[in-house]
Design an enzyme around this catalytic site. Sequence first.
Site, short mmCIF file in Angstrom:
data_model
loop_
_atom_site.label_atom_id
_atom_site.label_comp_id
_atom_site.label_asym_id
_atom_site.label_seq_id
_atom_site.Cartn_x
_atom_site.Cartn_y
_atom_site.Cartn_z
N THR A 132 0.84 -1.19 0.00
CA THR A 132 0.00 0.00 0.00
C THR A 132 0.88 1.24 0.00
O THR A 132 2.02 1.21 0.43
CB THR A 132 -0.91 0.04 1.24
N ASP A 133 0.33 2.33 -0.50
CA ASP A 133 1.05 3.59 -0.45
C ASP A 133 1.03 4.12 0.98
O ASP A 133 -0.02 4.42 1.54
CB ASP A 133 0.40 4.60 -1.40
N TYR A 134 2.18 4.17 1.57
CA TYR A 134 2.41 4.71 2.92
C TYR A 134 1.29 4.34 3.90
O TYR A 134 1.19 3.19 4.31
CB TYR A 134 2.65 6.22 2.86
N THR A 135 0.40 5.28 4.27
CA THR A 135 -0.62 4.99 5.29
C THR A 135 -1.98 4.67 4.68
O THR A 135 -3.02 4.93 5.30
CB THR A 135 -0.76 6.20 6.24
N ALA A 136 -2.00 4.10 3.49
CA ALA A 136 -3.28 3.86 2.81
C ALA A 136 -4.19 2.92 3.59
O ALA A 136 -5.43 3.05 3.52
CB ALA A 136 -3.03 3.31 1.41
#
Length: 323
Positions: A299-303
């Site tokens: 996932t993109d960073y804190t997605a």
Amino acid sequence: MTQKLMMLLTVGVVVFLSACQQPLVKKVATKHEASKYFNDPVITHKVDSVLSMMTLDEKIGQLTLYSSGWDKTGPSMNENYINDIKAGRCGNIFNAFSPDYNRKLQKIAMEQTRMKIPLLFGYDVIHGQKTIFPIPLGEAASWDLKSIQKTASAAAAEAAAAGIQWTYAPMCDIARDPRWGRVSEGAGEDPYLGSKIAAARVHGFQGTDLASDTTVVACVKHFAAYGAPEAGRDYNTVDMSERKLRDVYLPPYKAAVDAGAGTVMTSFNDLNGVPATASHFLMTDILRKEWGFNGFVVTDYTAINELVPHGIAKDDKDAAALQ
């Protein structure tokens, strides 16, 4: 088997366990070549052996990526993260580089953990590591695919020398609204050119053998349609027909997957009301089933955390469980 391949295989093993997909393999120049390894009885035996010895916490740990700090005094790591590495609760590190620092962290994983699974180090190597090349949009304007592949290859070699094995590139998002703040990181508005450049960058980063000490594994981002937010506002909703999605926005991602990219990153935006990170349509129906992608998804960073404000999950624990 090199440390880098062991790292990639281990993460792939755990993703296989949780998503019923095949692990990432040694050679990913083409899907045809990769498929030879999926059914390799020696690799299958190693996968089964590793899984049978891992605890649930260790399997979850291989799906966990922590970020390293970097300030005026140099690289640093949260002491709690160090303890998690020792306990096998962390298998991947973002934003860590330099040979001495990464070797120090790797030594902890290899000497102080029960399973002795190497860490996988990822970093945003976008248009060069030490040697800086034109931004991706600038390179795209040249239509020089050979040079684009060469700059990605040079960036991979320098990144690998700095202790990095995984780059969060290429960005394959088609962008047609100049108000969007990340236009410069992609190849522009054209699906054909974007597809050619996506494949060139994957070949440049990964070469023909991920066991080489001059290659890094590529990550196709941001899946999908991240470059089409309403009003050009980053993270905003994306509302479009499936025909437009398939004709305009999906082709570059598909080209990168077909070129053998080992990993894919989800996007922050929602697509027609469903967050991409939680989209069965994108991640299962298209990526896994239609395209036959056999690598792992990050996932993109804190997605995952942001599924809470999206209204999909009630809290972080629920968001993690949904994944």
